[in-house]
Design a protein around this motif. Sequence first.
Motif, short mmCIF file in Angstrom:
data_model
loop_
_atom_site.label_atom_id
_atom_site.label_comp_id
_atom_site.label_asym_id
_atom_site.label_seq_id
_atom_site.Cartn_x
_atom_site.Cartn_y
_atom_site.Cartn_z
N ILE A 110 0.93 -1.19 0.01
CA ILE A 110 0.03 0.10 0.01
C ILE A 110 0.84 1.09 0.01
O ILE A 110 0.79 2.37 -0.85
N LEU A 111 1.93 1.11 0.88
CA LEU A 111 2.87 2.60 1.04
C LEU A 111 3.68 2.54 -0.44
O LEU A 111 3.66 3.56 -0.83
N ASN A 112 4.05 1.41 -0.80
CA ASN A 112 4.81 1.56 -1.92
C ASN A 112 4.18 1.93 -3.22
O ASN A 112 4.61 2.91 -3.95
N ARG A 113 2.73 1.55 -3.44
CA ARG A 113 1.99 2.13 -4.20
C ARG A 113 1.66 3.71 -4.10
O ARG A 113 1.23 4.42 -5.18
N GLU A 114 1.65 3.88 -3.01
CA GLU A 114 1.61 5.62 -2.65
C GLU A 114 2.66 6.17 -3.32
O GLU A 114 3.07 7.55 -3.08
N GLY A 115 3.95 5.63 -3.40
CA GLY A 115 5.11 6.32 -4.06
C GLY A 115 6.19 6.22 -3.19
O GLY A 115 7.25 6.94 -3.18
N ILE A 116 5.85 5.40 -1.90
CA ILE A 116 7.01 5.34 -0.98
C ILE A 116 8.07 4.21 -1.56
O ILE A 116 7.55 3.10 -1.70
N ARG A 117 9.55 4.31 -1.39
CA ARG A 117 10.39 3.28 -1.88
C ARG A 117 10.43 2.25 -0.99
O ARG A 117 9.88 2.42 0.40
N PHE A 118 10.62 1.04 -1.32
CA PHE A 118 10.44 -0.21 -0.66
C PHE A 118 11.34 -0.32 0.63
O PHE A 118 10.49 -0.49 1.69
N GLY A 119 12.30 0.47 0.78
CA GLY A 119 13.03 0.34 2.00
C GLY A 119 12.33 1.23 3.19
O GLY A 119 12.26 0.88 4.21
N LYS A 120 12.02 2.27 2.48
CA LYS A 120 11.00 3.35 3.72
C LYS A 120 9.93 2.62 3.86
O LYS A 120 9.60 2.61 5.27
N ALA A 121 9.11 2.12 2.97
CA ALA A 121 7.85 1.53 3.32
C ALA A 121 8.10 0.42 4.42
O ALA A 121 7.21 0.15 5.41
N LEU A 122 8.96 -0.39 4.00
CA LEU A 122 9.27 -1.64 5.06
C LEU A 122 9.57 -1.00 6.25
O LEU A 122 9.09 -1.60 7.37
N ALA A 123 10.42 0.31 6.66
CA ALA A 123 10.89 0.67 7.69
C ALA A 123 9.54 1.02 8.58
O ALA A 123 9.65 0.94 9.71
#
Length: 344
Positions: A110-123
């Motif tokens: 969900i966060l990745n699709r909102e434009g957040i990079r994978f690493g940040k979304a995971l964090a």
Amino acid sequence: MKIQEQDILRKLSPKRTFIPLLIGLLSTVVIFYWTYEPSQWQYFWQASLPALLGAIAALLVRDGGYTARIRYLSQKELGWRGSLYSILLWEFASAVTPSVVGGTAVAIFILNREGIRFGKALAYVLLTAVLDNAFFIFAAPLAIWFSQGEVFVGSFNKTMQWTFWFSYLLIALYTFFMAFGLLARPRVVKWLLLKITAFRWLKRWRKAAYDTGNDLIIASREIKGKPVAYWLQAAGFTLFIWTARYVTLNFLMETFIDLSLQDHLLVFGRQIVLWISMLISPTPGSTGTAEYFFTELYSEFLGSFSGTVGVLWRLLTYYPYLLLGILILPVWLRRTQQKLKTVE
């Protein structure tokens, strides 16, 4: 962590609402069959409208707190609209999947699709889980101490206590483990995971341990070096959110009965026990399980009417997210199509 979009979208499919709705309907019928008495109607005639509005307001405040927290954790990389969509879809995912399965991959997607990079979304997802679990770890002993053990009730006492403390220990260990890896030494945690899964009977999980270790390293890089103010405000948001979440039920019960301050503290405290039962439930969104444990924990206050209030509580705090998820998912997918980045 490899995230397959089609797998995630299958988990978010509106078709998956059929099972929790069916279980919810069946459990409601059973609860009404076993607990209904004609005299229960008096509770509705004397219901307090301000208290009911208070319950609805607390629920909205909770969702507002969730929205503000994820926006803050992302350091405003998520806008208000994107933050709200993320939270509502996150709640929808929790509503259609069992709590024991976990929704980390869905939340990252969900966060990745909102434009957040994978690493940040995971964090951000892992940090959210650590913060929420930390609230429980600190609040549970306080609730037991203030209530002098009365959060555990009746013939249910011993079974619930054993279940509670076993689950509490697992959550505490998991949270410490994840916090240590996320905030301090991710490579040490990866090494430990690989050592643990080196045993013959655990080798089937070695690949998962390897991936989890790598994920922790990636996530840790994203949030290291944050100032003390960042952590204090994140903790403040978490305390605010969970207080609003629990107070919703206090308002709902006050709608039908008068509660003393001590009663309110006990109602609040028992929700921590209720949360544990929901956390280990095998049903989607803890459907059926939540209503049953609610009746066990709150019949002391509401008698046979506890089953009805339990259903009303779920109608207020659970089923709206099923409907909202169905309505906003296609809109959100179209809106985020241009934002979607390749998952690394």
